[in-house]
Design an enzyme around this catalytic site. Structure first.
Site, PDB file in Angstrom:
ATOM      1  N   TYR A  42     -29.637 -72.226 -37.591  1.00 38.57           N
ATOM      2  CA  TYR A  42     -30.333 -73.083 -36.841  1.00 38.57           C
ATOM      3  C   TYR A  42     -30.217 -73.530 -35.092  1.00 38.57           C
ATOM      4  O   TYR A  42     -29.112 -73.626 -34.807  1.00 38.57           O
ATOM      5  CB  TYR A  42     -31.196 -73.875 -37.582  1.00 38.57           C
ATOM      6  CG  TYR A  42     -32.960 -73.827 -37.007  1.00 38.57           C
ATOM      7  CD1 TYR A  42     -33.564 -72.724 -37.164  1.00 38.57           C
ATOM      8  CD2 TYR A  42     -33.315 -75.674 -37.326  1.00 38.57           C
ATOM      9  CE1 TYR A  42     -35.300 -73.417 -36.565  1.00 38.57           C
ATOM     10  CE2 TYR A  42     -34.629 -75.775 -36.791  1.00 38.57           C
ATOM     11  CZ  TYR A  42     -35.742 -73.958 -36.728  1.00 38.57           C
ATOM     12  OH  TYR A  42     -36.396 -74.825 -35.922  1.00 38.57           O
ATOM     13  N   LYS A  74     -44.375 -51.641 -54.687  1.00 39.46           N
ATOM     14  CA  LYS A  74     -43.293 -50.526 -53.273  1.00 39.46           C
ATOM     15  C   LYS A  74     -42.169 -51.109 -52.318  1.00 39.46           C
ATOM     16  O   LYS A  74     -41.409 -50.163 -51.857  1.00 39.46           O
ATOM     17  CB  LYS A  74     -44.535 -50.275 -52.163  1.00 39.46           C
ATOM     18  CG  LYS A  74     -44.308 -49.475 -50.916  1.00 39.46           C
ATOM     19  CD  LYS A  74     -44.778 -47.586 -51.948  1.00 39.46           C
ATOM     20  CE  LYS A  74     -44.430 -46.223 -51.339  1.00 39.46           C
ATOM     21  NZ  LYS A  74     -44.718 -45.514 -51.388  1.00 39.46           N
TER      22      LYS A  74
END
Length: 466
Positions: free
Chosen positions: A113, A168
């Protein structure tokens, strides 16, 4: 034609007398109620009672209730709780986000970060293609739906569609290592769907459109393909078409018929049926005759939308009219992606010798498979409880794995046909009338499909740059 299966699996916790006959009485009651016992566990034992978990497959919610009542009616038995194992699997959802890098200290944080991440942002701003190399984009697919055509449930909306999209995404990860994420949109406006998908595309290397009703799905896919530089794949269309073409190649090998001499009847001309027709035409069959709720599709029928007009123009060489039953006469192949119980064994008997029947409506096919087998040489369904299950999971994980590995910017028919051939080839010398496609759990399928799609994509890239 529902039969007990794991999709309706329940666990009944009950209290029963501690007699020698208790286990036999309970299991007999399950069998007499039509359930299939899969587990019997004693979870507590006391001097005056035992607590038992009985797990059984049933055929419906009503059947589950009937079985529970049958157990509760036994002398001395008291049902405490009934758990639906499918709902238990879905509690809290089926997906999570897990970081790939350790964040153990300040040094790790400063690289993952701020401040270190700023340099990576600047590199991508200078060269946007680096997003595929330096972010999740390289391995991430959006599974996009508007909830308008979910399974066989119809227009149930985006929230109700989410469990399917989660499933899915789980299949993408399980079978091909692809990081997919559900994107369920609270709109069914074509323009808004296109705008939203365009706006979120920077995160993804591919778009999998799912459960969007026809004919809207055709325009959405076509326009997104034009506007995006990543592959757009509508699984209800092209995933189904890939597996059907693969299965048909092997089925025709079993019966010894070249596709160039075959009359093929397709029932259902929505998303799946239209895509099947389009891909089969690349194989040059003798003829394809399509039928829908209004009968055989032909140029003189009237009231044809753009999709049906295209089908009428490119199929039905003799401009035949009539019903599905009329179309089946002398047909070599039937492919159904439509509705249950449309015909019976007597119609299959009118087909050509050594007929092939793919009755893929789910969960209840166009014809009872046992009836079809009376006259057809090869029968396939979309169900897992019969041989030859034609299931999209054979296609889409490997297709996207290949597209992502090739860093493809589009997908076309050559890649779809390459995927179909790869699936068919996995069967190899195991081919017979009851085994025309591999199992969805065959570990060889996704890598084979991925390699075929990757090779086709790179071949086209070379051709386009030469």
């Amino acid at each position: 034609m529902p039969v007990p299966g794991p999709g309706y699996s329940i666990t009944v916790r009950l209290e029963a007398p501690p007699s020698a006959s208790a286990a036999g009485d309970l299991t007999t009651a399950v069998g007499q109620a039509g359930g299939v016992l899969t587990a019997f566990d004693v979870v507590e034992s006391h001097s005056d009672a035992i607590v038992v978990d009985i797990t059984a497959n049933v055929s419906s919610a009503d059947h589950a209730e009937d079985l529970t009542k049958a157990l509760n009616a036994l002398p001395g038995v008291q049902v405490r709780k009934v758990s639906d194992r499918t709902f238990l699997m879905h509690l809290g959802g089926k997906l999570e986000v897990s970081p790939k890098v350790a964040l153990r200290n300040r040094d790790d944080l400063s690289r993952a970060y701020t401040p270190g991440v700023a340099r990576v942002c600047q590199a991508i701003a200078a060269n946007p293609e680096d997003a595929r190399r330096l972010t999740i984009k390289r391995n991430t697919v959006a599974v996009v739906t508007d909830g308008s055509a979910v399974l066989g449930l119809g227009n149930i909306g985006p929230s109700a569609a989410l469990p399917v999209m989660e499933g899915k995404a789980a299949l993408f990860k399980k079978f091909a290592g692809v990081d997919a994420w559900p994107v369920c949109l609270d709109t069914q406006d074509t323009e808004e769907i296109i705008r939203i998908v365009r706006a979120l595309a920077p995160v993804y290397a591919g778009i999998n459109l799912e459960d969007i009703a026809a004919p809207r799905c055709f325009e959405i896919e076509a326009r997104l393909r034009e506007q995006l530089d990543i592959p757009v794949f509508h699984d209800d269309q092209h995933g189904t078409a890939i597996v059907v073409v693969a299965a048909l190649r092997n089925a025709l090998r079993v019966v010894g018929k070249p596709i160039e001499k075959c009359k093929i009847v397709v029932s259902g001309v929505g998303a799946a049926g239209s895509a099947i027709i389009r891909l089969l035409l690349r194989k040059a069959p003798a003829d394809i005759v399509a039928a829908d709720i209004d009968g055989i599709v032909h140029s003189g029928r009237g009231n044809l939308d753009d999709n049906l007009s295209w089908v009428a123009k490119n199929t039905n060489k003799d401009n035949a009219t009539g019903t599905l039953h009329d179309a089946l006469v002398d047909a070599d192949v039937f492919i159904g992606v439509s509705a249950p119980n449309l015909f019976g064994a007597e119609q299959v008997a009118t087909m050509a010798d050594n007929a092939v029947v793919f009755a893929l409506a789910n969960p209840d096919p166009e014809i009872d498979p046992l009836e079809a087998q009376k006259h057809a040489a090869v029968v396939a369904t979309g169900r897992s409880d019969y041989p030859n299950q034609i299931n999209n999971v054979l296609a889409f994980p490997g297709v996207f794995r290949g597209l992502l590995d090739a860093q493809a910017h589009h997908i076309d028919d050559e890649m779809l046909l390459a995927a179909a051939d790869a699936i068919a080839d996995v069967v190899d010398d195991r081919l017979n009338a009851s085994f025309i496609v591999p199992s969805v759990f065959d570990a060889a399928v996704a890598p084979a499909v991925a390699e075929a799609v990757r090779a086709a994509a790179r071949k086209e890239e070379v051709a386009s740059t030469s």
